[in-house]
Design a protein around this motif. Structure first.
Motif, PDB file in Angstrom:
ATOM      1  N   PHE A 140      62.191  51.680  76.267  1.00 14.91           N
ATOM      2  CA  PHE A 140      62.595  53.506  77.286  1.00 14.91           C
ATOM      3  C   PHE A 140      63.154  54.143  76.449  1.00 14.91           C
ATOM      4  CE2 PHE A 140      63.134  51.787  81.880  1.00 14.91           C
ATOM      5  CZ  PHE A 140      62.093  52.827  82.407  1.00 14.91           C
ATOM      6  N   MET A 141      64.121  53.313  74.993  1.00 19.11           N
ATOM      7  CA  MET A 141      64.396  54.904  73.964  1.00 19.11           C
ATOM      8  C   MET A 141      63.572  54.704  73.059  1.00 19.11           C
ATOM      9  SD  MET A 141      67.638  52.207  72.199  1.00 19.11           S
ATOM     10  CE  MET A 141      67.767  50.435  73.275  1.00 19.11           C
ATOM     11  N   LYS A 142      61.832  53.848  73.113  1.00 18.83           N
ATOM     12  CA  LYS A 142      61.398  54.613  71.806  1.00 18.83           C
ATOM     13  C   LYS A 142      59.495  55.541  72.524  1.00 18.83           C
ATOM     14  CE  LYS A 142      60.125  51.412  69.811  1.00 18.83           C
ATOM     15  NZ  LYS A 142      58.851  50.590  68.261  1.00 18.83           N
ATOM     16  N   GLN A 143      59.800  55.523  73.796  1.00 16.88           N
ATOM     17  CA  GLN A 143      58.644  56.262  74.784  1.00 16.88           C
ATOM     18  C   GLN A 143      59.640  57.731  74.278  1.00 16.88           C
ATOM     19  OE1 GLN A 143      58.397  57.359  78.036  1.00 16.88           O
ATOM     20  NE2 GLN A 143      60.777  56.502  78.554  1.00 16.88           N
ATOM     21  N   SER A 144      58.967  58.619  74.805  1.00 11.89           N
ATOM     22  CA  SER A 144      59.468  59.959  74.700  1.00 11.89           C
ATOM     23  C   SER A 144      59.064  60.999  75.743  1.00 11.89           C
ATOM     24  CB  SER A 144      58.629  60.680  73.627  1.00 11.89           C
ATOM     25  OG  SER A 144      57.654  61.007  73.344  1.00 11.89           O
ATOM     26  N   HIS A 155      77.361  64.251  74.511  1.00 14.86           N
ATOM     27  CA  HIS A 155      77.301  63.940  73.538  1.00 14.86           C
ATOM     28  C   HIS A 155      75.686  63.291  72.585  1.00 14.86           C
ATOM     29  CE1 HIS A 155      80.947  64.484  72.606  1.00 14.86           C
ATOM     30  NE2 HIS A 155      81.395  63.689  73.889  1.00 14.86           N
ATOM     31  N   ILE A 156      74.508  63.162  73.624  1.00 10.00           N
ATOM     32  CA  ILE A 156      73.431  62.736  73.200  1.00 10.00           C
ATOM     33  C   ILE A 156      72.836  63.964  72.660  1.00 10.00           C
ATOM     34  CG2 ILE A 156      71.385  61.487  74.254  1.00 10.00           C
ATOM     35  CD1 ILE A 156      72.950  60.310  76.576  1.00 10.00           C
ATOM     36  N   ASN A 157      72.074  63.144  71.725  1.00  9.69           N
ATOM     37  CA  ASN A 157      71.352  64.019  70.746  1.00  9.69           C
ATOM     38  C   ASN A 157      69.717  64.527  71.517  1.00  9.69           C
ATOM     39  OD1 ASN A 157      73.273  64.385  68.339  1.00  9.69           O
ATOM     40  ND2 ASN A 157      72.444  62.292  67.767  1.00  9.69           N
ATOM     41  N   LYS A 158      68.894  65.682  70.972  1.00 10.23           N
ATOM     42  CA  LYS A 158      68.111  65.921  71.574  1.00 10.23           C
ATOM     43  C   LYS A 158      67.157  64.785  71.384  1.00 10.23           C
ATOM     44  CE  LYS A 158      64.458  69.930  70.672  1.00 10.23           C
ATOM     45  NZ  LYS A 158      64.073  70.591  69.905  1.00 10.23           N
ATOM     46  N   GLY A 159      66.100  64.794  72.249  1.00 10.94           N
ATOM     47  CA  GLY A 159      65.465  63.939  72.542  1.00 10.94           C
ATOM     48  C   GLY A 159      65.336  61.976  72.045  1.00 10.94           C
ATOM     49  N   GLY A 160      67.119  62.361  72.877  1.00  9.58           N
ATOM     50  CA  GLY A 160      67.291  61.144  73.404  1.00  9.58           C
ATOM     51  C   GLY A 160      67.184  60.277  75.241  1.00  9.58           C
ATOM     52  N   SER A 161      68.007  59.167  74.922  1.00  3.37           N
ATOM     53  CA  SER A 161      67.941  58.628  76.431  1.00  3.37           C
ATOM     54  C   SER A 161      69.311  57.935  77.175  1.00  3.37           C
ATOM     55  CB  SER A 161      67.145  57.518  76.513  1.00  3.37           C
ATOM     56  OG  SER A 161      67.265  56.456  75.256  1.00  3.37           O
ATOM     57  N   ILE A 194      67.710  65.360  78.600  1.00  7.86           N
ATOM     58  CA  ILE A 194      67.244  63.937  78.161  1.00  7.86           C
ATOM     59  C   ILE A 194      67.302  63.447  78.405  1.00  7.86           C
ATOM     60  CG2 ILE A 194      69.498  62.493  78.362  1.00  7.86           C
ATOM     61  CD1 ILE A 194      71.540  64.852  77.926  1.00  7.86           C
ATOM     62  N   ARG A 195      66.565  62.480  79.334  1.00 10.37           N
ATOM     63  CA  ARG A 195      65.964  61.198  80.029  1.00 10.37           C
ATOM     64  C   ARG A 195      66.268  59.667  80.442  1.00 10.37           C
ATOM     65  NH1 ARG A 195      63.394  57.879  76.579  1.00 10.37           N
ATOM     66  NH2 ARG A 195      63.644  58.485  75.023  1.00 10.37           N
ATOM     67  N   VAL A 196      66.009  59.968  81.458  1.00 13.47           N
ATOM     68  CA  VAL A 196      66.905  58.869  82.369  1.00 13.47           C
ATOM     69  C   VAL A 196      66.554  57.680  82.488  1.00 13.47           C
ATOM     70  CG1 VAL A 196      69.314  58.181  84.224  1.00 13.47           C
ATOM     71  CG2 VAL A 196      69.054  60.877  82.652  1.00 13.47           C
ATOM     72  N   ASN A 197      66.665  56.356  82.714  1.00 16.62           N
ATOM     73  CA  ASN A 197      65.579  55.300  83.372  1.00 16.62           C
ATOM     74  C   ASN A 197      65.667  53.654  83.312  1.00 16.62           C
ATOM     75  OD1 ASN A 197      62.955  56.321  82.902  1.00 16.62           O
ATOM     76  ND2 ASN A 197      63.415  56.483  80.913  1.00 16.62           N
ATOM     77  N   THR A 198      65.670  53.645  84.361  1.00 20.59           N
ATOM     78  CA  THR A 198      66.438  52.299  84.836  1.00 20.59           C
ATOM     79  C   THR A 198      65.135  51.150  84.371  1.00 20.59           C
ATOM     80  OG1 THR A 198      68.434  52.892  86.387  1.00 20.59           O
ATOM     81  CG2 THR A 198      67.385  50.949  86.312  1.00 20.59           C
TER      82      THR A 198
END
Length: 246
Positions: free
Chosen positions: A226-230, A128-134, A174-178
Motif C-alpha cells: 500500500f505504501m509503494k503502489q501509487s 503533515h503527509i507529503n504529496k504522494g503519501g498514504s 492522500i491514499r487511504v487503504n486498509t
C-alpha cells in the motif's frame, strides 16, 4: 565492493507507525526499514519501544504515547514534522466476547484505540503527509465472516472498512487503504491461555486453504504494498490464508 543501489520507492521516505512495538506493526516497521525507509514507531509502553528499537536500524526513532488519548495524539503529530506514510495497527489484546456476558462500559472502551485512536491519527496526522503519501489502517475478516463470540471484533472491523472508504474520499489525493487480516499469530492473543490459544491456531490451520495461521510478516508485506503502489485508494486488501473461502 558491493555497489548495489536501493531503488525501492520507500528509500529515504519517512514512515510513522502507530502501534508498532510488536506484532504486525513492528513487522511492518522492519519491512519498511529494509526498503530504505526512515521509521518512527509509536506505542504505549516505553519498555516495549526500547526493545523494538534494538531490532531496527539506528536511524529509527520511537515514542511512548497513549493512543487512547486524543490530546496525546494531537501533541505527537504537532511535533513530529512532515512524513510520507502513516500506518495504524494499534489495538488492545483480543478475546472472544459473548452478548450475554457483555459489559457495556468495557464494550465502549474497545473502540477507543482501534477506532477513535485511528480517527484522531487521521485528523492530526493527515496535514503533515507529503504529496504522494498514504495512510494504511488495520481491519479484519470478522466483518465478513464472524464466528460466535466475535460481536465486538466484527463490529470494529466493519467500522474500519467504512472509515477507509470515507477517508479516501475526504482526504484525497492522500491514499487511504486498509489491510484486512485473518487470525494472525501475535501477542494480541496472549489474553487467551496458551493451551487454548495453540489449540485455536491448530484448529484454524486445519481448516484454512493454506493450512497455516498467518504470521505478522505476511501482513507486513500488504502494508508495504500500500505504501509503494501509487494508484489505489479506498481499498481493503485481505490477507487471510483463505478464511473467507472455507
Amino acid at each position: 565492493m558491493n555497489t548495489q543501489v536501493n531503488n525501492s520507492k520507500l528509500q529515504g521516505k519517512r514512515v510513522i507507525l502507530l502501534g508498532a512495538s510488536s506484532g504486525i506493526g513492528l513487522a511492518t516497521a522492519k519491512a519498511a526499514a529494509a526498503e530504505g525507509a526512515n521509521v518512527v514507531i509509536v506505542s504505549s509502553n516505553q519498555q516495549r519501544i526500547d526493545e523494538a528499537l534494538t531490532t531496527l536500524p539506528g536511524t529509527a526513532k520511537g515514542y511512548a504515547i497513549d493512543l487512547s488519548n486524543e490530546e496525546n495524539i494531537k501533541t505527537f503529530f504537532k511535533g513530529i514534522g512532515q512524513f510520507d506514510h502513516l500506518v495504524y495497527t494499534a489495538g488492545e489484546n483480543l478475546s472472544l466476547i459473548y452478548l450475554n456476558d457483555l459489559e457495556m462500559k468495557k464494550a465502549h472502551s474497545f473502540f477507543n484505540i482501534r477506532y477513535w485512536g485511528a480517527i484522531a491519527a487521521l485528523k492530526y496526522g493527515a496535514p503533515h503527509i507529503n504529496k504522494g503519501g498514504s495512510v494504511s489502517l488495520m481491519s479484519g475478516t470478522a466483518n465478513h465472516r464472524p464466528g460466535v463470540g466475535w460481536l465486538l471484533g466484527a463490529s470494529i472491523c466493519g467500522a474500519m472498512d467504512g472509515l477507509t472508504r470515507a477517508m479516501a474520499v475526504e482526504l484525497a489525493p492522500i491514499r487511504v487503504n486498509t489491510v484486512s487480516a485473518g487470525v494472525i499469530k501475535t501477542n494480541l492473543w496472549n489474553s487467551i491461555p496458551e493451551t487454548d490459544r495453540e489449540g485455536m491456531y491448530q484448529s484454524l490451520s486445519d481448516a484454512l486453504l493454506l493450512k497455516r495461521v498467518g504470521e505478522a510478516e505476511d501482513v507486513a508485506l500488504a502494508f508495504i504494498y500500500f505504501m509503494k503502489q501509487s494508484h489505489g485508494t479506498g481499498q481493503i486488501l485481505t490477507v487471510d490464508g483463505g478464511t473467507l473461502l472455507v
